[in-house]
Design a protein around this motif. Structure first.
Motif, PDB file in Angstrom:
ATOM      1  N   GLY A 167       0.830  -1.216   0.000  1.00  0.00           N
ATOM      2  CA  GLY A 167       0.000   0.000   0.000  1.00  0.00           C
ATOM      3  C   GLY A 167       0.858   1.258   0.000  1.00  0.00           C
ATOM      4  O   GLY A 167       0.522   2.259  -0.637  1.00  0.00           O
ATOM      5  N   HIS A 168       1.988   1.204   0.724  1.00  0.00           N
ATOM      6  CA  HIS A 168       2.912   2.350   0.759  1.00  0.00           C
ATOM      7  C   HIS A 168       3.562   2.540  -0.615  1.00  0.00           C
ATOM      8  O   HIS A 168       3.793   3.665  -1.059  1.00  0.00           O
ATOM      9  N   GLN A 169       3.899   1.418  -1.285  1.00  0.00           N
ATOM     10  CA  GLN A 169       4.518   1.522  -2.616  1.00  0.00           C
ATOM     11  C   GLN A 169       3.557   2.190  -3.593  1.00  0.00           C
ATOM     12  O   GLN A 169       3.955   2.991  -4.443  1.00  0.00           O
ATOM     13  N   ARG A 170       2.280   1.852  -3.478  1.00  0.00           N
ATOM     14  CA  ARG A 170       1.282   2.487  -4.358  1.00  0.00           C
ATOM     15  C   ARG A 170       1.252   3.993  -4.130  1.00  0.00           C
ATOM     16  O   ARG A 170       1.181   4.780  -5.072  1.00  0.00           O
ATOM     17  N   ARG A 171       1.301   4.386  -2.849  1.00  0.00           N
ATOM     18  CA  ARG A 171       1.272   5.829  -2.549  1.00  0.00           C
ATOM     19  C   ARG A 171       2.557   6.502  -3.037  1.00  0.00           C
ATOM     20  O   ARG A 171       2.534   7.639  -3.504  1.00  0.00           O
ATOM     21  N   LEU A 172       3.677   5.781  -2.937  1.00  0.00           N
ATOM     22  CA  LEU A 172       4.949   6.347  -3.413  1.00  0.00           C
ATOM     23  C   LEU A 172       4.900   6.572  -4.920  1.00  0.00           C
ATOM     24  O   LEU A 172       5.412   7.578  -5.425  1.00  0.00           O
ATOM     25  N   GLU A 173       4.286   5.648  -5.640  1.00  0.00           N
ATOM     26  CA  GLU A 173       4.160   5.845  -7.096  1.00  0.00           C
ATOM     27  C   GLU A 173       3.399   7.127  -7.409  1.00  0.00           C
ATOM     28  O   GLU A 173       3.737   7.851  -8.340  1.00  0.00           O
ATOM     29  N   ILE A 174       2.350   7.368  -6.620  1.00  0.00           N
ATOM     30  CA  ILE A 174       1.552   8.583  -6.838  1.00  0.00           C
ATOM     31  C   ILE A 174       2.385   9.817  -6.481  1.00  0.00           C
ATOM     32  O   ILE A 174       2.394  10.814  -7.213  1.00  0.00           O
ATOM     33  N   ALA A 175       3.125   9.734  -5.352  1.00  0.00           N
ATOM     34  CA  ALA A 175       3.990  10.857  -4.956  1.00  0.00           C
ATOM     35  C   ALA A 175       5.013  11.136  -6.052  1.00  0.00           C
ATOM     36  O   ALA A 175       5.269  12.290  -6.408  1.00  0.00           O
ATOM     37  N   ARG A 176       5.595  10.074  -6.599  1.00  0.00           N
ATOM     38  CA  ARG A 176       6.608  10.241  -7.643  1.00  0.00           C
ATOM     39  C   ARG A 176       6.003  10.912  -8.878  1.00  0.00           C
ATOM     40  O   ARG A 176       6.591  11.829  -9.457  1.00  0.00           O
ATOM     41  N   ALA A 177       4.809  10.469  -9.264  1.00  0.00           N
ATOM     42  CA  ALA A 177       4.148  11.092 -10.419  1.00  0.00           C
ATOM     43  C   ALA A 177       3.863  12.567 -10.134  1.00  0.00           C
ATOM     44  O   ALA A 177       4.053  13.430 -11.003  1.00  0.00           O
ATOM     45  N   MET A 178       3.447  12.872  -8.907  1.00  0.00           N
ATOM     46  CA  MET A 178       3.120  14.265  -8.578  1.00  0.00           C
ATOM     47  C   MET A 178       4.361  15.155  -8.553  1.00  0.00           C
ATOM     48  O   MET A 178       4.259  16.367  -8.753  1.00  0.00           O
ATOM     49  N   CYS A 179       5.531  14.561  -8.303  1.00  0.00           N
ATOM     50  CA  CYS A 179       6.779  15.340  -8.308  1.00  0.00           C
ATOM     51  C   CYS A 179       7.137  15.829  -9.713  1.00  0.00           C
ATOM     52  O   CYS A 179       8.042  16.649  -9.866  1.00  0.00           O
ATOM     53  N   THR A 180       6.478  15.328 -10.734  1.00  0.00           N
ATOM     54  CA  THR A 180       6.717  15.837 -12.086  1.00  0.00           C
ATOM     55  C   THR A 180       5.765  17.003 -12.416  1.00  0.00           C
ATOM     56  O   THR A 180       5.736  17.467 -13.541  1.00  0.00           O
ATOM     57  N   ARG A 181       4.975  17.424 -11.446  1.00  0.00           N
ATOM     58  CA  ARG A 181       4.019  18.533 -11.593  1.00  0.00           C
ATOM     59  C   ARG A 181       3.095  18.340 -12.799  1.00  0.00           C
ATOM     60  O   ARG A 181       3.040  19.180 -13.713  1.00  0.00           O
ATOM     61  N   PRO A 182       2.340  17.234 -12.813  1.00  0.00           N
ATOM     62  CA  PRO A 182       1.494  16.973 -13.985  1.00  0.00           C
ATOM     63  C   PRO A 182       0.235  17.833 -14.010  1.00  0.00           C
ATOM     64  O   PRO A 182      -0.214  18.324 -12.971  1.00  0.00           O
ATOM     65  N   LEU A 183      -0.312  17.978 -15.219  1.00  0.00           N
ATOM     66  CA  LEU A 183      -1.646  18.568 -15.368  1.00  0.00           C
ATOM     67  C   LEU A 183      -2.693  17.462 -15.418  1.00  0.00           C
ATOM     68  O   LEU A 183      -3.841  17.657 -15.050  1.00  0.00           O
ATOM     69  N   LEU A 184      -2.274  16.306 -15.939  1.00  0.00           N
ATOM     70  CA  LEU A 184      -3.161  15.139 -16.004  1.00  0.00           C
ATOM     71  C   LEU A 184      -2.421  13.954 -15.397  1.00  0.00           C
ATOM     72  O   LEU A 184      -1.298  13.637 -15.802  1.00  0.00           O
ATOM     73  N   LEU A 185      -3.053  13.328 -14.409  1.00  0.00           N
ATOM     74  CA  LEU A 185      -2.458  12.164 -13.752  1.00  0.00           C
ATOM     75  C   LEU A 185      -3.288  10.932 -14.133  1.00  0.00           C
ATOM     76  O   LEU A 185      -4.484  10.872 -13.831  1.00  0.00           O
ATOM     77  N   CYS A 186      -2.637   9.985 -14.819  1.00  0.00           N
ATOM     78  CA  CYS A 186      -3.318   8.757 -15.253  1.00  0.00           C
ATOM     79  C   CYS A 186      -2.922   7.625 -14.307  1.00  0.00           C
ATOM     80  O   CYS A 186      -1.736   7.322 -14.153  1.00  0.00           O
ATOM     81  N   LEU A 187      -3.899   7.015 -13.677  1.00  0.00           N
ATOM     82  CA  LEU A 187      -3.643   5.983 -12.672  1.00  0.00           C
ATOM     83  C   LEU A 187      -4.242   4.667 -13.149  1.00  0.00           C
ATOM     84  O   LEU A 187      -5.456   4.571 -13.363  1.00  0.00           O
TER      85      LEU A 187
END
Ligand SMILES: Nc1ncnc2c1ncn2[C@@H]1O[C@H](COP(=O)(O)OP(=O)(O)OP(=O)(O)O)[C@@H](O)[C@H]1O
Length: 276
Positions: A167-187
């Motif tokens: 569950g933590h790894q899943r959240r880390l993936e989201i954190a990592r994606a957000m560190c790229t400052r996206p306008l659209l986040l595809c999950l």
């Protein structure tokens, strides 16, 4: 009233030989909205994501990403790395793809390597000497710390990513994606493998990202408690085609959707239950 479209999918068709995995598909995903893409196995959901993120090039159709400055970027014409950098589309995967031997913090810094390299003006002198690089490095660390905090991973900053609970790894993936400052986040199936408590935490995190960052989220998800609980819009595919689109409540009661999932119009709650 619907918010302005962030992503417009217009007449998208993706064929593999004689098979149309996605067929003349049109819908839009709004800025500041969570849009779920659902459908039975083989409906074309992953193919759609692969077209949006540039892994596949569709034979027909347009994919327009509207930036805040008014530019409409045509994703179907761009390479995947350009989509990530210039169009600012980020993605997480069904099978988690972290750097397992790096620490949690390192994963978040590596995600920002493009910004850091640009600040170094791609030279050793830049790396060693320029205040500009040091400022960029500071900003990268601050952004990483922000997302560590937002995803509840601060205490794990120095832990190897691969040793974290799932569950933590899943959240880390989201954190990592957000560190790229996206306008659209595809999950892609962010709730896969999570227990009900972790799934509840995920809902909270995704709603927070939507409300505070005001970006668009597009998610493929089979967990109907997530889909019905947090989505603003639901797009339903079956055999590559759009069969329904609307609010979670509208989609849940749609006979075509119930048929696609169950093959018969009875017992919708069994598959399409959830909060909503
Ligand atoms: N690279 C490929 N080559 C050939 N056929 C493919 C390819 N990728 C997907 N397909 C086919 O396209 C169709 C749609 O597949 P896709 O993976 O997009 O469905 P999905 O909705 O994501 O399914 P699931 O929920 O099982 O992940 C399927 O029939 C699949 O076999």
């Amino acid at each position: 009233m619907r918010p302005p479209p962030l992503l417009e999918v217009d007449g998208l068709t993706m064929r593999f030989g004689g098979l149309s995995a996605v067929s003349d598909l049109s819908f839009s995903a709004g800025q500041g909205e969570i849009t779920a893409v659902i459908g039975p196995n083989g409906a074309g959901k992953t193919t759609l994501f692969n077209c949006i993120t540039g892994f596949y090039r569709p034979q027909v159709g347009r994919l327009s990403l509207h930036h805040p400055d008014g530019a409409a970027l045509r994703l179907e014409r761009m390479a995947d790395h350009v989509i990530a950098r210039k169009a600012r589309v980020a993605r997480t995967f069904q099978n988690i793809r972290l750097f397992p031997k790096m620490s949690v913090l390192e994963n978040l810094i590596v995600a920002q390597h493009r910004v850091l390299m640009a600040a170094s003006v791609f030279s050793l002198a830049g790396l060693l000497g320029l205040g500009r690089y040091r400022r960029a490095e500071r900003a990268a660390i601050d952004l990483a710390r922000h997302w560590l905090d937002r995803t509840g991973l601060t205490a794990f900053a120095d832990v190897e990513a691969g040793s974290l609970p799932y569950g933590h790894q899943r959240r880390l993936e989201i954190a990592r994606a957000m560190c790229t400052r996206p306008l659209l986040l595809c999950l892609d199936e962010p709730a896969a493998g999570l227990n009900p408590r972790e799934s509840g935490d995920l809902n909270h995190l995704l709603q927070g990202i939507r409300d505070e960052e005001k970006i668009g989220l597009l998610l493929i998800e089979h967990d109907m408690s997530v889909v019905m609980g947090i989505s603003d819009r639901v797009v339903v595919l079956d055999h590559g085609s759009l069969i329904a689109e609307g609010s979670p409540a509208e989609v849940r009661g749609n006979p075509a959707v119930i048929r696609a999932y169950l093959g018969e119009p009875d017992e919708p709650a069994a598959v399409l239950g959830g909060e909503g």
